[in-house]
Design a protein around this motif. Structure first.
Motif, PDB file in Angstrom:
ATOM      1  N   ARG A 130     -36.350 -41.519 -22.782  1.00 37.72           N
ATOM      2  CA  ARG A 130     -36.414 -40.296 -21.977  1.00 37.72           C
ATOM      3  C   ARG A 130     -35.719 -40.435 -20.623  1.00 37.72           C
ATOM      4  O   ARG A 130     -34.901 -39.592 -20.252  1.00 37.72           O
ATOM      5  CB  ARG A 130     -37.869 -39.861 -21.775  1.00 37.72           C
ATOM      6  N   GLY A 131     -36.045 -41.513 -19.881  1.00 42.02           N
ATOM      7  CA  GLY A 131     -35.463 -41.690 -18.540  1.00 42.02           C
ATOM      8  C   GLY A 131     -33.942 -41.712 -18.577  1.00 42.02           C
ATOM      9  O   GLY A 131     -33.281 -40.891 -17.912  1.00 42.02           O
ATOM     10  N   PRO A 132     -33.355 -42.626 -19.356  1.00 39.50           N
ATOM     11  CA  PRO A 132     -31.885 -42.663 -19.413  1.00 39.50           C
ATOM     12  C   PRO A 132     -31.271 -41.371 -19.971  1.00 39.50           C
ATOM     13  O   PRO A 132     -30.188 -40.959 -19.547  1.00 39.50           O
ATOM     14  CB  PRO A 132     -31.584 -43.844 -20.340  1.00 39.50           C
ATOM     15  N   GLY A 133     -31.972 -40.730 -20.910  1.00 47.04           N
ATOM     16  CA  GLY A 133     -31.457 -39.467 -21.463  1.00 47.04           C
ATOM     17  C   GLY A 133     -31.392 -38.399 -20.391  1.00 47.04           C
ATOM     18  O   GLY A 133     -30.368 -37.723 -20.214  1.00 47.04           O
ATOM     19  N   TYR A 134     -32.473 -38.258 -19.648  1.00 44.42           N
ATOM     20  CA  TYR A 134     -32.483 -37.259 -18.569  1.00 44.42           C
ATOM     21  C   TYR A 134     -31.475 -37.634 -17.476  1.00 44.42           C
ATOM     22  O   TYR A 134     -30.870 -36.751 -16.859  1.00 44.42           O
ATOM     23  CB  TYR A 134     -33.893 -37.096 -17.990  1.00 44.42           C
ATOM     24  N   ALA A 135     -31.289 -38.927 -17.242  1.00 47.97           N
ATOM     25  CA  ALA A 135     -30.304 -39.346 -16.235  1.00 47.97           C
ATOM     26  C   ALA A 135     -28.900 -38.872 -16.640  1.00 47.97           C
ATOM     27  O   ALA A 135     -28.121 -38.391 -15.802  1.00 47.97           O
ATOM     28  CB  ALA A 135     -30.337 -40.865 -16.064  1.00 47.97           C
ATOM     29  N   ALA A 136     -28.591 -38.979 -17.920  1.00 46.37           N
ATOM     30  CA  ALA A 136     -27.272 -38.522 -18.401  1.00 46.37           C
ATOM     31  C   ALA A 136     -27.133 -37.008 -18.218  1.00 46.37           C
ATOM     32  O   ALA A 136     -26.081 -36.508 -17.784  1.00 46.37           O
ATOM     33  CB  ALA A 136     -27.094 -38.899 -19.870  1.00 46.37           C
ATOM     34  N   LEU A 137     -28.202 -36.278 -18.534  1.00 43.05           N
ATOM     35  CA  LEU A 137     -28.152 -34.812 -18.384  1.00 43.05           C
ATOM     36  C   LEU A 137     -27.972 -34.426 -16.919  1.00 43.05           C
ATOM     37  O   LEU A 137     -27.240 -33.481 -16.589  1.00 43.05           O
ATOM     38  CB  LEU A 137     -29.426 -34.183 -18.959  1.00 43.05           C
ATOM     39  N   GLU A 138     -28.609 -35.192 -16.052  1.00 41.40           N
ATOM     40  CA  GLU A 138     -28.497 -34.949 -14.607  1.00 41.40           C
ATOM     41  C   GLU A 138     -27.055 -35.182 -14.128  1.00 41.40           C
ATOM     42  O   GLU A 138     -26.511 -34.389 -13.353  1.00 41.40           O
ATOM     43  CB  GLU A 138     -29.469 -35.917 -13.903  1.00 41.40           C
ATOM     44  N   VAL A 139     -26.443 -36.247 -14.603  1.00 36.40           N
ATOM     45  CA  VAL A 139     -25.042 -36.541 -14.247  1.00 36.40           C
ATOM     46  C   VAL A 139     -24.142 -35.379 -14.671  1.00 36.40           C
ATOM     47  O   VAL A 139     -23.274 -34.914 -13.917  1.00 36.40           O
ATOM     48  CB  VAL A 139     -24.576 -37.862 -14.920  1.00 36.40           C
ATOM     49  N   MET A 140     -24.372 -34.891 -15.871  1.00 35.22           N
ATOM     50  CA  MET A 140     -23.561 -33.781 -16.374  1.00 35.22           C
ATOM     51  C   MET A 140     -23.782 -32.521 -15.542  1.00 35.22           C
ATOM     52  O   MET A 140     -22.839 -31.827 -15.170  1.00 35.22           O
ATOM     53  CB  MET A 140     -23.916 -33.503 -17.846  1.00 35.22           C
ATOM     54  N   ASP A 141     -25.041 -32.238 -15.259  1.00 36.15           N
ATOM     55  CA  ASP A 141     -25.372 -31.018 -14.515  1.00 36.15           C
ATOM     56  C   ASP A 141     -24.724 -31.046 -13.132  1.00 36.15           C
ATOM     57  O   ASP A 141     -24.166 -30.042 -12.676  1.00 36.15           O
ATOM     58  CB  ASP A 141     -26.902 -30.912 -14.396  1.00 36.15           C
ATOM     59  N   ARG A 142     -24.780 -32.217 -12.493  1.00 38.07           N
ATOM     60  CA  ARG A 142     -24.192 -32.336 -11.149  1.00 38.07           C
ATOM     61  C   ARG A 142     -22.677 -32.127 -11.204  1.00 38.07           C
ATOM     62  O   ARG A 142     -22.088 -31.459 -10.372  1.00 38.07           O
ATOM     63  CB  ARG A 142     -24.509 -33.709 -10.555  1.00 38.07           C
TER      64      ARG A 142
END
Ligand SMILES: N[C@@H](CCC(=O)N[C@@H](CS)C(=O)NCC(=O)O)C(=O)O
Length: 202
Positions: A130-142
């Motif tokens: 979950r943590g790394p998955g959400y981190a990737a989504l955050e990178v994309m969103d930014r």
């Protein structure tokens, strides 16, 4: 004619189907059921020793594996791959990001939950994703806060590579509601000409 060894629910295979649909490239689709071990038979391993789809047969006996390598091969002379060397490298940057920082968390979670139906059995492993998955989504969103597409302000194979598992991230238990730029980008990708659904062959 190209032959694509394919499994419809696979996001990695979908990248290739989507690109071929959008470029109007004809091909024969061969279904390989990964849930029945069909990528691990001696016959399949002779074509791809890594035992995975998607696999593209370019000419009799000439095979190309790895979804993002296939995207590059098929798109390199098309409008979906930029001409500028920096933009080309940026496409690669995002495709490598997808394979190292995104797919191992988001796609694997979806595989365990939606394809195997084993959310309970994989509860501990899922928690680690979950943590790394959400981190990737955050990178994309930014990144998408400042631009409509990943590279060169236009739709490229970087978008295709990242769309495949992001648009079905909810099937892996990821909630996209907080990622507003990402959601707008998903809508833009879906609105591209000749877009196809993940579960459709063409
Ligand atoms: N890095 C590879 C990953 C391919 C992959 O993981 N394929 C899965 C389906 S999405 C598969 O064939 N699994 C069957 C198996 O491992 O036996 C790519 O991008 O093509």
């Amino acid at each position: 004619m190209f032959k694509l060894y394919d499994f419809l629910p696979s996001g990695n295979s979908y990248k290739v189907r989507l690109l071929m649909a959008q470029l109007g490239i004809p091909y024969n689709r061969i279904d390989v059921d990964i849930l029945k071990g069909e990528t691990r038979t001696p016959k399949f391993l002779a074509m791809n020793p890594n035992g995975r789809i998607p696999l593209l047969e370019i000419a009799p006996g000439i095979y190309l594996a790895e979804s993002n390598a296939i995207l590059f091969y098929l798109a390199k002379s098309s409008p979906l791959f930029p001409d500028d060397p920096l933009h080309q490298a940026q496409v690669m940057q995002w495709l490598f990001f997808e394979q190292y920082s995104h797919e191992p968390y988001i796609a694997t979670s979806r595989y365990w939950i939606a394809l195997l139906g084993k959310e309970r059995d994989y509860r501990e492993e899922l928690a680690k994703k979950r943590g790394p998955g959400y981190a990737a989504l955050e990178v994309m969103d930014r990144h998408l806060a400042a631009q409509d597409f990943f590279v060169a302000e236009r739709y490229t194979i970087a978008d295709i590579g990242l769309y495949a598992y992001t648009h079905v991230a909810d099937e892996g238990g990821f909630d996209l509601s907080a990622f507003t730029y990402l959601q707008a980008w998903l809508r833009r990708v879906k609105a591209q000409q000749r877009h196809i659904d993940i579960r459709l062959a063409t």
